[in-house]
Motif scaffolding. Structure first.
Motif, mmCIF file in Angstrom:
data_model
loop_
_atom_site.group_PDB
_atom_site.id
_atom_site.type_symbol
_atom_site.label_atom_id
_atom_site.label_comp_id
_atom_site.label_asym_id
_atom_site.label_seq_id
_atom_site.Cartn_x
_atom_site.Cartn_y
_atom_site.Cartn_z
ATOM 1 N N LEU A 26 -8.674 8.445 -39.646
ATOM 2 C CA LEU A 26 -9.354 7.784 -38.541
ATOM 3 C C LEU A 26 -10.689 7.209 -38.987
ATOM 4 N N LYS A 27 -11.145 6.206 -38.262
ATOM 5 C CA LYS A 27 -12.527 5.743 -38.376
ATOM 6 C C LYS A 27 -13.315 6.409 -37.254
ATOM 7 N N GLU A 28 -14.503 6.884 -37.584
ATOM 8 C CA GLU A 28 -15.322 7.592 -36.604
ATOM 9 C C GLU A 28 -16.708 6.940 -36.577
ATOM 10 N N ARG A 29 -17.122 6.521 -35.388
ATOM 11 C CA ARG A 29 -18.408 5.829 -35.271
ATOM 12 C C ARG A 29 -19.147 6.291 -34.019
ATOM 13 N N MET A 30 -20.475 6.345 -34.123
ATOM 14 C CA MET A 30 -21.321 6.713 -33.002
ATOM 15 C C MET A 30 -21.810 5.443 -32.303
ATOM 16 N N PHE A 31 -21.668 5.410 -30.975
ATOM 17 C CA PHE A 31 -22.162 4.288 -30.174
ATOM 18 C C PHE A 31 -23.150 4.826 -29.138
ATOM 19 N N HIS A 32 -24.230 4.087 -28.941
ATOM 20 C CA HIS A 32 -25.294 4.508 -28.036
ATOM 21 C C HIS A 32 -25.296 3.652 -26.771
ATOM 22 N N PHE A 33 -25.358 4.325 -25.616
ATOM 23 C CA PHE A 33 -25.473 3.652 -24.328
ATOM 24 C C PHE A 33 -26.812 4.046 -23.703
ATOM 25 N N SER A 34 -27.669 3.087 -23.493
ATOM 26 C CA SER A 34 -28.983 3.367 -22.911
ATOM 27 C C SER A 34 -28.835 3.740 -21.437
ATOM 28 N N SER A 35 -29.867 4.364 -20.901
ATOM 29 C CA SER A 35 -29.839 4.743 -19.487
ATOM 30 C C SER A 35 -29.737 3.506 -18.597
ATOM 31 N N GLU A 36 -30.345 2.394 -19.017
ATOM 32 C CA GLU A 36 -30.276 1.151 -18.228
ATOM 33 C C GLU A 36 -28.844 0.621 -18.165
ATOM 34 N N ILE A 37 -28.164 0.643 -19.304
ATOM 35 C CA ILE A 37 -26.775 0.168 -19.346
ATOM 36 C C ILE A 37 -25.889 1.052 -18.476
ATOM 37 N N LEU A 38 -26.101 2.357 -18.529
ATOM 38 C CA LEU A 38 -25.294 3.279 -17.729
ATOM 39 C C LEU A 38 -25.528 3.070 -16.236
#
Length: 456
Positions: free
Chosen positions: A246-258
């Motif tokens: 598998l490929k494993e990657r971290m993605f960040h979602f800001s509080s504004e986007i959420l």
């Protein structure tokens, strides 16, 4: 590319509880849900820290670094011995009790015949930047954990909890592996945070300080009762299939986007009840399904790991230790998911969560007891695991706030997504996304998805 060969074991030992509680003499019997979790791998989560200072060629600095690590390791061992007193079953081993006619069995924790919890010191010439600076999570991270690929069933011979401390050039990784049949994510982080609290209390921890735990574990009453399952061997219900690379990657979602995702989902459905995480889960479900390029007449499923403590009747305390989690899922045709508004998928998940009641939880467990089966790794599934609400950055061990949270090999497959709190807090969320390489490439080419995320 960094590999497991970059991590060398320096020392290994076992740690027993500092004092032995009276309950240590009694077997700790499994509940039906505990038995169900035997077919899953160990929970493996860890924290990456920067060392207080970076070593150099200067001999004084090298000596200081050596003293720092020796002190850290000894304090961790002492803290583990103290933490294991209130969390005493984690120092045991699994054992199986069969009925006289051999028609069924029950698993329990034997606290008497065990060398204790595992503790490993390892070393690597890698840097913190090697771990968090890569586009994808490097495979070497899997080597920062003990019990690689171990199933919870293996707790008959392996320690039920193990800490691996890997010294990097400029950092330290503390990896915790815990048997999933004893603990869910909530209990895992309860233990990790308690270990940190005891570590931070003082160098000399007395038995009286056990009362100072912010979140002391509560073990269920009636753990002495036996729950027999219709197998002649515990591993009859367990299938060990090797997942593809598998490929494993971290993605960040800001509080504004959420907040914007939540507002959009509720606006499209004319409601205010859809949560931020349900909205995020719907967004990931659609994005990954789109990346898989599935025929529109196929079915796709989104699963959420739901905590059951607050859903029980009466509700259980949040520090009730054990496995109190189950799956909430909803299924639809790919065409229905992708051709309709995003809010519709979020509402579908919201309704599934709302219907996940004590009555339904009990009914599903009764059904499993009548016909036990192995949790399947179905295709076309997006599984939202872990939780952004766990206090994952609260454990500091004298090194300040962790740089990052990372996980090991355990329980990963195509479509597995694990949610962590964003390091800056404020309601932001980091997602650890595991996909087949071709699906990850398609996701990274999805402009709608990439416009809302940043790498973590």
């Amino acid at each position: 590319m960094v590999s497991s060969s970059d991590v060398k074991i320096i020392s290994e030992c076992f740690v027993k509880p500092k004092t032995l509680p009276e309950k240590w003499k009694e077997p700790y019997h499994f509940s039906p849900m505990d038995h169900f979790m035997l077919s899953l791998q160990y929970i493996q989560k860890g924290l990456l820290f920067l060392k207080p200072s970076t070593p150099s060629e200067e001999s004084d600095d090298a000596i200081k670094q050596k003293v720092f690590m020796e002190t850290l390791l000894q304090k961790l061992k002492d803290s583990l011995a103290t933490t294991l007193v209130p969390f005493y079953p984690l120092a045991g081993r699994l054992s199986t009790l069969k009925t006289d006619d051999g028609s069924s069995y029950s698993v329990f924790v034997d606290c008497n015949n065990s060398p204790g919890a595992g503790f490993i010191h390892a070393k690597s010439d890698l840097s913190v930047g090697d771990i968090i600076g890569s586009k994808y999570v490097p495979l070497v991270v899997q080597s920062f954990f003990d019990h690689h690929k171990a199933m919870s069933q293996d707790g008959h011979t392996l320690s039920l909890v193990s800490i691996k401390v890997t010294e990097l050039i400029d950092g330290v990784f503390i990896g915790l592996s815990m048997n999933h049949s004893l603990a869910d994510g909530s209990s895992f982080w309860q233990f990790f945070n308690s270990l940190s609290d005891i570590f931070s209390s003082q160098e000399e921890t007395t038995s009286n300080k056990l009362l100072c735990l912010k979140n002391p574990p509560i073990f269920r009453e009636g753990s002495g009762s036996i729950c027999s399952l219709p197998f002649t061997q515990p591993d009859e219900s367990i299938s060990q299939t090797e997942p593809p690379v598998l490929k494993e990657r971290m993605f960040h979602f800001s509080s504004e986007i959420l907040r914007s995702l939540k507002a959009k989902a509720n606006q499209e459905c004319g409601t205010t009840t859809i949560s931020s995480f349900q909205s995020l889960s719907a967004f990931m479900w659609r994005s990954i399904t789109r990346a898989r390029r599935l025929p529109h007449d196929q079915e796709t499923t989104c699963r959420l790991s739901a905590g059951n403590r607050s859903r029980m009747d009466p509700p259980l305390p949040l520090n009730y230790f054990g496995v109190y989690v189950s799956l909430v899922q909803t299924t639809t045709k790919v065409g229905n998911l992708l051709e309709n508004e995003f809010g519709r998928a979020a509402l579908q998940l919201h309704q599934a969560v709302t219907e996940h009641t004590d009555k339904k939880i009990s009914s599903e467990m009764d059904r499993w007891l009548k016909s036990p089966n192995t949790p399947s790794l179905d295709t076309n599934v997006v599984h939202m695991g872990s939780s952004p609400w766990f206090n994952k950055y609260g454990s500091e061990f004298g090194m300040g706030k962790a740089v990052a949270v990372r996980s090991g090999y355990g329980n990963k497959y195509d479509g597995k997504v694990s949610a962590y709190p964003g390091r800056e807090g404020g309601g932001s969320i980091d997602l650890e996304v595991c996909l087949l390489p071709e699906f990850m490439e398609a996701l990274e080419s999805d402009q709608e998805f990439m416009s809302l995320v940043s790498s973590s």
